[in-house]
Design a protein around this motif. Structure first.
Motif, PDB file in Angstrom:
ATOM      1  N   TYR A  21       0.773  -1.492   0.083  1.00 46.45           N
ATOM      2  CA  TYR A  21       0.157  -0.048   0.021  1.00 46.45           C
ATOM      3  C   TYR A  21       0.938   1.320  -0.019  1.00 46.45           C
ATOM      4  N   HIS A  23       1.481   5.064   0.193  1.00 50.49           N
ATOM      5  CA  HIS A  23       0.876   6.249   0.756  1.00 50.49           C
ATOM      6  C   HIS A  23       1.316   7.639   0.292  1.00 50.49           C
ATOM      7  N   SER A  76       1.465   8.230   8.157  1.00 54.82           N
ATOM      8  CA  SER A  76       1.291   8.227   6.832  1.00 54.82           C
ATOM      9  C   SER A  76       0.261   7.099   6.230  1.00 54.82           C
ATOM     10  N   SER A  77      -0.043   6.106   6.882  1.00 51.76           N
ATOM     11  CA  SER A  77      -0.658   4.870   6.512  1.00 51.76           C
ATOM     12  C   SER A  77      -1.924   5.199   7.198  1.00 51.76           C
ATOM     13  N   GLN A  80      -5.220   5.619   4.637  1.00 49.62           N
ATOM     14  CA  GLN A  80      -5.432   4.542   3.751  1.00 49.62           C
ATOM     15  C   GLN A  80      -5.954   3.405   4.391  1.00 49.62           C
ATOM     16  N   ASP A 110       5.326   3.631   2.523  1.00 45.96           N
ATOM     17  CA  ASP A 110       4.410   2.345   1.977  1.00 45.96           C
ATOM     18  C   ASP A 110       4.446   1.278   3.162  1.00 45.96           C
ATOM     19  N   HIS A 132       6.141  -1.322   7.597  1.00 43.64           N
ATOM     20  CA  HIS A 132       6.272   0.147   7.081  1.00 43.64           C
ATOM     21  C   HIS A 132       7.539   0.423   6.659  1.00 43.64           C
TER      22      HIS A 132
END
Length: 155
Positions: A21, A23, A76-77, A80, A110, A132
């Motif tokens: 994922y 970000h 930052s995650s 999302q 990410d 992360h």
């Protein structure tokens, strides 16, 4: 007539192992950010605050506080992955800072889901292990962390 879509994180069932994922946007770390974070957290380390002293140290300049780097890495995650779907952070392990972050660097983050299981003691919830990774604008890894999170299952 318009319909509303509220931004939220992903429920346990929506998280896919071995998916990265990404970000965005990134976060450019400023001198003001670093000084404020360091002083707010009672960290008087000269490597974060004293430009003249830091200029004589191995990196030749002040470093962004690694705890701020970690906070932005995880933060930052949120939009999302965990916004409204997290129950609790359970722990962080394997936190590493393999390369320094400097004022003016941009942190891009990410997350990869590396494991998940339903909770044995909390019905309707599951434990997810997230890896992360933070990279600077030159794609150099500056931070990594493994985080265990308790997620809500889909209602």
């Amino acid at each position: 007539m318009t319909r509303d879509i509220e931004q939220r994180g992903l429920y346990y069932e929506e998280l896919e192992p071995d998916v990265r994922y990404v970000h965005r946007p990134g976060r450019t770390m400023t001198e003001a950010d670093n000084v404020l974070f360091s002083t707010l957290t009672m960290n008087p380390q000269a490597l974060h605050l004293d430009a003249a002293w830091s200029a004589e140290q191995p990196f030749g300049q002040r470093l962004v506080n690694s705890m701020m780097t970690l906070a932005v890495l995880v933060g930052s995650s949120v939009a999302q992955l965990t916004q409204g779907t997290i129950v609790a952070n359970l722990g962080l392990t394997d936190v590493r800072f393999p390369h320094p972050l400097f004022h003016g660097d941009t942190l891009y983050c990410d997350t990869v889901v590396v494991g998940k299981r339903l909770s044995a003691t909390r019905p309707g919830e599951g434990v997810v292990t997230l890896e992360h990774t933070g990279r600077n604008q030159d794609d150099v890894v500056v931070a990594t962390a493994t985080r265990s999170v308790l997620f809500r299952c889909r209602p």
